[in-house]
Design a protein around this motif. Structure first.
Motif, PDB file in Angstrom:
ATOM      1  N   THR A   1      -3.188  -0.590 -51.578  1.00 55.89           N
ATOM      2  CA  THR A   1      -2.675  -0.683 -50.210  1.00 55.89           C
ATOM      3  C   THR A   1      -3.551   0.111 -49.252  1.00 55.89           C
TER       4      THR A   1
ATOM      5  N   ALA B   1       3.109  10.149 -57.007  1.00 54.65           N
ATOM      6  CA  ALA B   1       2.814   9.091 -57.976  1.00 54.65           C
ATOM      7  C   ALA B   1       2.135   9.669 -59.222  1.00 54.65           C
TER       8      ALA B   1
ATOM      9  N   GLU C   1      -0.044  10.485 -46.938  1.00 56.80           N
ATOM     10  CA  GLU C   1      -0.484   9.637 -48.045  1.00 56.80           C
ATOM     11  C   GLU C   1      -0.933  10.477 -49.237  1.00 56.80           C
TER      12      GLU C   1
ATOM     13  N   LEU D   1      -0.500   1.332 -55.103  1.00 54.70           N
ATOM     14  CA  LEU D   1      -0.484   2.284 -53.994  1.00 54.70           C
ATOM     15  C   LEU D   1      -1.891   2.488 -53.436  1.00 54.70           C
TER      16      LEU D   1
ATOM     17  N   GLY E   1       2.061  11.264 -51.068  1.00 57.36           N
ATOM     18  CA  GLY E   1       2.481  10.083 -51.818  1.00 57.36           C
ATOM     19  C   GLY E   1       1.702   9.942 -53.119  1.00 57.36           C
TER      20      GLY E   1
END
Length: 199
Positions: A143, A41, A34, A140, A37
């Protein structure tokens, strides 16, 4: 004559804290994935910021108050989170129950404030590249926030049932560890979303 040595493992603990726990390693793997991720981003946002002469492209920057309020709540939430972590290490069921209730309320409150953050972005997701990347980055993190809040609520319910075994206290510490990641991940995103458009 062949001799087989067998050792009883009945007295070994069935759970552990931190790196002695299997779920902790799973949480570490999730955090690594994550975190990458979030890095991608952030890189996408900064790339679009660099190649566009005007940023935001065709809208006003987000209103500051929702993101700032979220940041304050996130930072303050570290205190009850750490207290919950400590009482879990002591196998203090009453303290864990109180801590998990507090963290569940904080998490739900943050999701409500996050709703205001979306409403005050001052852009639609389909307006332009700025709108798309802002909604993507905020979505994102939302979540991650939502999944941790659900996990905290589930743990809270479990700790009020017969499933409140010693192993669950280890789950509580893993949950507290992951919450710290959610908080730390938000801080650069707050600067990215709320302050870079004002530069």
């Amino acid at each position: 004559m062949r001799q087989t040595i067998v050792r009883s493992v009945n007295d070994l603990p069935t759970y552990g804290f931190g790196s002695q726990s299997g779920p902790w390693w799973g949480a570490m793997a999730f955090i690594a994935l994550e975190g990458m991720g979030f890095a991608v981003a952030i890189a996408a946002y900064l790339y679009l910021y660099a190649v566009n002469p005007k940023w935001p492209i065709s809208s006003a920057p987000p209103d500051l108050w929702p993101g700032t309020l979220e940041t304050a709540i996130f930072l303050l939430s570290v205190i009850p989170n750490e207290l919950t972590n400590r009482v879990a290490h002591r196998l203090d069921l009453r303290g864990v129950r109180i801590g998990l209730i507090v963290m569940s309320v904080i998490g739900v409150g943050l999701l409500v404030v996050r709703g205001f953050s979306f409403a005050h972005l001052n852009t639609r997701w389909d307006l332009d590249a700025y709108g798309s990347v802002v909604w993507f980055v905020l979505g994102l993190h939302t979540t991650h926030l939502a999944t941790d809040v659900v996990d905290t609520i589930v743990l809270t319910i479990l700790m009020f049932t017969r499933h409140a075994t010693a192993r669950r206290f280890s789950d509580v510490t893993d949950n507290a560890f992951y919450w710290n990641f959610v908080v730390i991940a938000w801080l650069p995103l707050y600067l990215l979303l709320d302050w870079i458009p004002r530069l």
